[in-house]
Design a protein around this motif. Structure first.
Motif, PDB file in Angstrom:
ATOM      1  N   VAL A   1      10.881 -48.002  -2.457  1.00 26.63           N
ATOM      2  CA  VAL A   1      12.151 -48.792  -1.822  1.00 26.63           C
ATOM      3  C   VAL A   1      11.756 -49.944  -1.178  1.00 26.63           C
ATOM      4  O   VAL A   1      10.715 -49.929  -0.532  1.00 26.63           O
TER       5      VAL A   1
ATOM      6  N   GLY B   1      17.965 -49.592  -2.550  1.00 24.68           N
ATOM      7  CA  GLY B   1      17.391 -48.508  -3.369  1.00 24.68           C
ATOM      8  C   GLY B   1      18.158 -47.848  -4.366  1.00 24.68           C
ATOM      9  O   GLY B   1      19.451 -47.604  -4.108  1.00 24.68           O
TER      10      GLY B   1
ATOM     11  N   VAL C   1      17.172 -46.953   2.463  1.00 24.07           N
ATOM     12  CA  VAL C   1      17.646 -47.240   1.203  1.00 24.07           C
ATOM     13  C   VAL C   1      18.458 -48.033   0.749  1.00 24.07           C
ATOM     14  O   VAL C   1      18.482 -48.902  -0.256  1.00 24.07           O
TER      15      VAL C   1
ATOM     16  N   GLN D   1      16.546 -41.925  -4.478  1.00 26.38           N
ATOM     17  CA  GLN D   1      15.447 -42.339  -3.392  1.00 26.38           C
ATOM     18  C   GLN D   1      16.396 -41.610  -2.311  1.00 26.38           C
ATOM     19  O   GLN D   1      15.639 -41.699  -1.096  1.00 26.38           O
TER      20      GLN D   1
END
Length: 369
Positions: free
Chosen positions: A88, A32, A27, A36
Motif C-alpha cells: 500500500v 490501496g 488502505v 489489502q
C-alpha cells in the motif's frame, strides 16, 4: 542488491497494526487494492495463512504499508511471505516501503522469500523501486498480470460504446427484459450463488474452493465484497462477485446457470456490476486476469483494450532460497505431468534436487489455495 542494502537513507519505522478501522483507513488513504483490506487478510487467516499488517512510517507520518500473508513451508524453509496486490502506498515510495517490510519479515519471521504482486502498471515508477529494494521479476505468478481494467470515471455511454456491437445488443436486451439486477442481500441468496458457481465450475472444468471459503468471504469482507446478481422470478440465474476498496473494484468470481445462459444474463449482470461499482464511487474495475480461454474471450467483449500490470517480483530472504528457487521450474513441470508423476519423482530420489522438487511442489500448491 542484498536484503541488507539500503535503497534510501532515511530512517523508517515499521509497526504492526491491530486495529481494523485504522488499517482500512490507511488502505483508503493510499488508494490501496481490496486484497489489502483487513477483511481479505481475515479470510486468508481462516484458510491456512497467517496475516500481519505493517505500517511503514517516515518521521511519524505513515508512508505506506503492507498486509503480509505467510504460508508455512516444509522444514527448513519456514514460510513464504506474500503481498497480494501490495504494498500500500505510491509507486514512488515503493523502494523505501518494500525495503522496510522486507527487513521486518526477514528479522522476525525468517521467511525464505518475499513475493510481491503490486497493483501497478507495467513500466511504472514502482518497478524501479522493486529493483532498488532487491526484488527480481519471476514468472511464478499467483495473480495474472495481463488483465482488463475499465475506467469507471467514463460515462455509461462511453463504457457502452467500448463494447463489441453484439455485447451491447445483449446487454440492452437484458435491460429491457424481465430480469432484475441487484446486489444479493441474504444468506439464502448467497447459497443460490454458490450452487451456480459449482455448476459453472463443473461445466467449464475449473477447480474451486469448498463452500466454506466463499461463505467466509461474505462474512469477513461484508460490504467490501458485493455480489451483483441477475434474478428471474426471484431466483438467481447469474452473478458477479467483487472485492471493493474505495477506488478499485476487483472481480473475484462469476457464474451463470442454464436458465441464465438461455437468457444471456451473463451480459446484463456484467454491466450491472460495472454500473453498481461506479455508483459506489470506484474509479477502476479490474476484470481479474486474461488467459487464452473462453472466459477471457467473454471478458474482452466489454472493451477494446488490455492492461498489463507489473507482475510478480521476488526477494530472497534466507540462505536456503536457492533450494526453494531451484525447485520452482521442477514443480511446474511436475504439476503439468500430473500428480502421480510428481509423487513418483519425489519417492525415487533423496538428493538435494529431489528435496527441492518436493518442497517446491508443495509450495506452489499451498500458495495457490
Amino acid at each position: 542488491m542484498t536484503p541488507d542494502s539500503h535503497p534510501q537513507t532515511r530512517e523508517l519505522t515499521v509497526r504492526e497494526c491491530t486495529d481494523r478501522a485504522a488499517w482500512d483507513a490507511l488502505v483508503t488513504a493510499h488508494g490501496g487494492h481490496p486484497l489489502q483490506l483487513w477483511g481479505w487478510g481475515e479470510l486468508k487467516a481462516a484458510h491456512h495463512w497467517r496475516t500481519e499488517r505493517l505500517i511503514v512510517g517516515d518521521a511519524g507520518r505513515p508512508l505506506g504499508g503492507a498486509q503480509v500473508l505467510y504460508r508455512a513451508l516444509p522444514w527448513p524453509l519456514k514460510s513464504l511471505a506474500y503481498l497480494s496486490r501490495g504494498p500500500v502506498g505510491s509507486p514512488e515510495d515503493a523502494a523505501a516501503v518494500l525495503d522496510a517490510v522486507a527487513r521486518h519479515v526477514r528479522t522476525t519471521r525468517g521467511s525464505v522469500a518475499l513475493v510481491a504482486e503490486p497493483d501497478w502498471d507495467a513500466g511504472s515508477p514502482g518497478e524501479q523501486g522493486l529493483a532498488s529494494a532487491g526484488f527480481a521479476r519471476t514468472d511464478s505468478t499467483i495473480l495474472i498480470p495481463r488483465t482488463l481494467i475499465l475506467d469507471l470515471t467514463q460515462s455509461e455511454d462511453e463504457l457502452m460504446a467500448a463494447m463489441s456491437r453484439t455485447t451491447r445488443a445483449n446487454v440492452r436486451k437484458n435491460l429491457k427484459g424481465e430480469l432484475e439486477f441487484r446486489k444479493i442481500a441474504s444468506d439464502a441468496e448467497l447459497e443460490q450463488v454458490l450452487a451456480i458457481y459449482r455448476e459453472t465450475a463443473q461445466r467449464a472444468g475449473f477447480g474451486i474452493h469448498e463452500d466454506r471459503y466463499y461463505r467466509d468471504i461474505w462474512r469477513f469482507l461484508g460490504e467490501d465484497s458485493p455480489i451483483v446478481a441477475a434474478f428471474d422470478g426471484g431466483e438467481v440465474v447469474a452473478f458477479v462477485w467483487i472485492a471493493r476498496s474505495a477506488g478499485t473494484a476487483f472481480e473475484l468470481y462469476g457464474g451463470v446457470n442454464a436458465a441464465g445462459q438461455k437468457a444471456r444474463a451473463n451480459y446484463g449482470v456484467k454491466w450491472a456490476a460495472f454500473t453498481a461499482m461506479k455508483a459506489d464511487g470506484c474509479t477502476r474495475y479490474d476484470l481479474n486476469g486474461l488467459l487464452n480461454d473462453g472466459i477471457s474471450d467473454f471478458k474482452k467483449q466489454f472493451a477494446q483494450h488490455e492492461d498489463l500490470l507489473t507482475g510478480t517480483w521476488e526477494l530472497p530472504l534466507s540462505p536456503l532460497y536457492p533450494v526453494y528457487a531451484k525447485g520452482m521450474p521442477l514443480a511446474r513441470r511436475a504439476l503439468q505431468e500430473g500428480r502421480k508423476a510428481a509423487k513418483a519423482a519425489v519417492r525415487q530420489t533423496k538428493s538435494a534436487a529431489g528435496q527441492a522438487r518436493g518442497v517446491a511442489g508443495r509450495v506452489r500448491r499451498l500458495v495457490r489455495r
